[in-house]
Design a protein around this motif. Sequence first.
Motif, PDB file in Angstrom:
ATOM      1  N   LYS A 241       0.848  -1.191   0.000  1.00 32.48           N
ATOM      2  CA  LYS A 241       0.000   0.000   0.000  1.00 32.48           C
ATOM      3  C   LYS A 241       0.882   1.239   0.000  1.00 32.48           C
ATOM      4  CE  LYS A 241      -3.881  -2.206   2.373  1.00 32.48           C
ATOM      5  NZ  LYS A 241      -4.756  -2.189   3.578  1.00 32.48           N
ATOM      6  N   VAL A 242       0.677   2.092  -0.993  1.00 35.79           N
ATOM      7  CA  VAL A 242       1.538   3.253  -1.196  1.00 35.79           C
ATOM      8  C   VAL A 242       0.709   4.526  -1.107  1.00 35.79           C
ATOM      9  CG1 VAL A 242       3.026   4.457  -2.851  1.00 35.79           C
ATOM     10  CG2 VAL A 242       3.139   1.956  -2.652  1.00 35.79           C
ATOM     11  N   LEU A 243       1.172   5.467  -0.289  1.00 34.24           N
ATOM     12  CA  LEU A 243       0.525   6.779  -0.182  1.00 34.24           C
ATOM     13  C   LEU A 243       1.330   7.796  -0.982  1.00 34.24           C
ATOM     14  CD1 LEU A 243      -1.554   8.746   0.932  1.00 34.24           C
ATOM     15  CD2 LEU A 243      -0.142   8.966   3.004  1.00 34.24           C
ATOM     16  N   LEU A 244       0.627   8.525  -1.848  1.00 33.48           N
ATOM     17  CA  LEU A 244       1.278   9.470  -2.747  1.00 33.48           C
ATOM     18  C   LEU A 244       0.601  10.837  -2.617  1.00 33.48           C
ATOM     19  CD1 LEU A 244       3.404   9.722  -5.054  1.00 33.48           C
ATOM     20  CD2 LEU A 244       1.591   9.050  -6.646  1.00 33.48           C
ATOM     21  N   PRO A 245       1.076  11.689  -1.685  1.00 33.30           N
ATOM     22  CA  PRO A 245       0.501  13.034  -1.556  1.00 33.30           C
ATOM     23  C   PRO A 245       1.221  13.996  -2.502  1.00 33.30           C
ATOM     24  CG  PRO A 245       2.037  12.623   0.247  1.00 33.30           C
ATOM     25  CD  PRO A 245       2.058  11.394  -0.632  1.00 33.30           C
ATOM     26  N   ARG A 246       0.467  14.744  -3.333  1.00 34.46           N
ATOM     27  CA  ARG A 246       1.127  15.598  -4.316  1.00 34.46           C
ATOM     28  C   ARG A 246       0.196  16.692  -4.821  1.00 34.46           C
ATOM     29  NH1 ARG A 246       1.591  12.334  -9.747  1.00 34.46           N
ATOM     30  NH2 ARG A 246      -0.510  11.540  -9.946  1.00 34.46           N
ATOM     31  N   SER A 247       0.614  17.358  -5.893  1.00 33.07           N
ATOM     32  CA  SER A 247      -0.125  18.497  -6.428  1.00 33.07           C
ATOM     33  C   SER A 247      -1.397  18.065  -7.145  1.00 33.07           C
ATOM     34  CB  SER A 247       0.768  19.274  -7.399  1.00 33.07           C
ATOM     35  OG  SER A 247       0.021  20.202  -8.166  1.00 33.07           O
ATOM     36  N   ASP A 248      -2.355  18.971  -7.188  1.00 28.73           N
ATOM     37  CA  ASP A 248      -3.580  18.714  -7.944  1.00 28.73           C
ATOM     38  C   ASP A 248      -3.311  18.686  -9.450  1.00 28.73           C
ATOM     39  OD1 ASP A 248      -2.981  21.472  -7.988  1.00 28.73           O
ATOM     40  OD2 ASP A 248      -5.069  22.021  -8.351  1.00 28.73           O
ATOM     41  N   ARG A 249      -2.145  19.214  -9.874  1.00 22.36           N
ATOM     42  CA  ARG A 249      -1.824  19.237 -11.301  1.00 22.36           C
ATOM     43  C   ARG A 249      -0.755  18.205 -11.672  1.00 22.36           C
ATOM     44  NH1 ARG A 249      -1.323  25.450 -13.256  1.00 22.36           N
ATOM     45  NH2 ARG A 249      -0.951  24.341 -15.217  1.00 22.36           N
ATOM     46  N   ALA A 250      -0.468  17.291 -10.769  1.00 22.43           N
ATOM     47  CA  ALA A 250       0.555  16.277 -11.044  1.00 22.43           C
ATOM     48  C   ALA A 250       0.078  15.319 -12.135  1.00 22.43           C
ATOM     49  CB  ALA A 250       0.886  15.504  -9.777  1.00 22.43           C
ATOM     50  N   ALA A 251       1.021  14.855 -12.932  1.00 23.20           N
ATOM     51  CA  ALA A 251       0.696  13.945 -14.029  1.00 23.20           C
ATOM     52  C   ALA A 251       0.328  12.563 -13.496  1.00 23.20           C
ATOM     53  CB  ALA A 251       1.878  13.836 -14.984  1.00 23.20           C
TER      54      ALA A 251
END
Length: 262
Positions: A140-150
């Motif tokens: 299980k991987v959590l990926l917090p990032r930008s709303d404009r991330a690809a």
Amino acid sequence: MAASTKPLAGKRVVVTRAAEQAGDLVRALEENGAEVLLVPSVTFAEAEDKHPLDAAIRSLFRFDWLLLTSQNAVRFFAARCRELGINLSVMAGAPPSVAAVGPVTADAARQEGLVVKFVASRNTGEGLAQELREHVLGKKVLLPRSDRAAADLPAALSRAGAQVTDVVAYRTLAMQVHATKEFEQILQGGADVVTFASPSAFHSFVEQIGADVLRQLSGRLVFAAIGPVTARAIQQAGFVAEIVAEDSSAAGLVAAIISWFT
């Protein structure tokens, strides 16, 4: 070293990075003799809907990996953890394991008290996905990032067998720059290089200056990208990134600009 003998003496370099993150790049350019035009084309803000991020943070121990792809991801993720009363410094030795894209992001994570277990040798999300392939199968991987991330990174992780939770930790917003004197200098052909530290910075800049105007300037205005992801965004828009930093950092970008001119 006398100002006239510095490698970028007489060069005017545009920095489009967000003002709060441009300090290292501006200093490095000025130390090497460049005149800097600071024209931030993006800024950053908290996520509008924090519920998905909050739910992930409150169940953080259920994840096997926390993947941090930028300084902004670290900054906004850590800030929201503090607001929710979660102390990241007590996570050492407990899940999730932390992975970072490049040493700059890793250092930012460590400053927030996180223990970074894995740092991608290539400073890109794609590089991180490839290098973690063997470690994320069934995890299980959590990926917090930008709303404009690809979508490339979560897709690559999913293909590697990971169960990805991709949440918006912050928003990337366009800055209005067209009314500034620095912007007018660019339009008048008074710049040698324009630097881009992210695809979003490039796209926002093009939207404001206009693609046709930028093409007219491209014969005398060199594009410099902080890494391959940004360079690819420039190329996909029909422009050329003449300068691409091998090391995706402020120092690496300045070194690439110096190499281009010398």
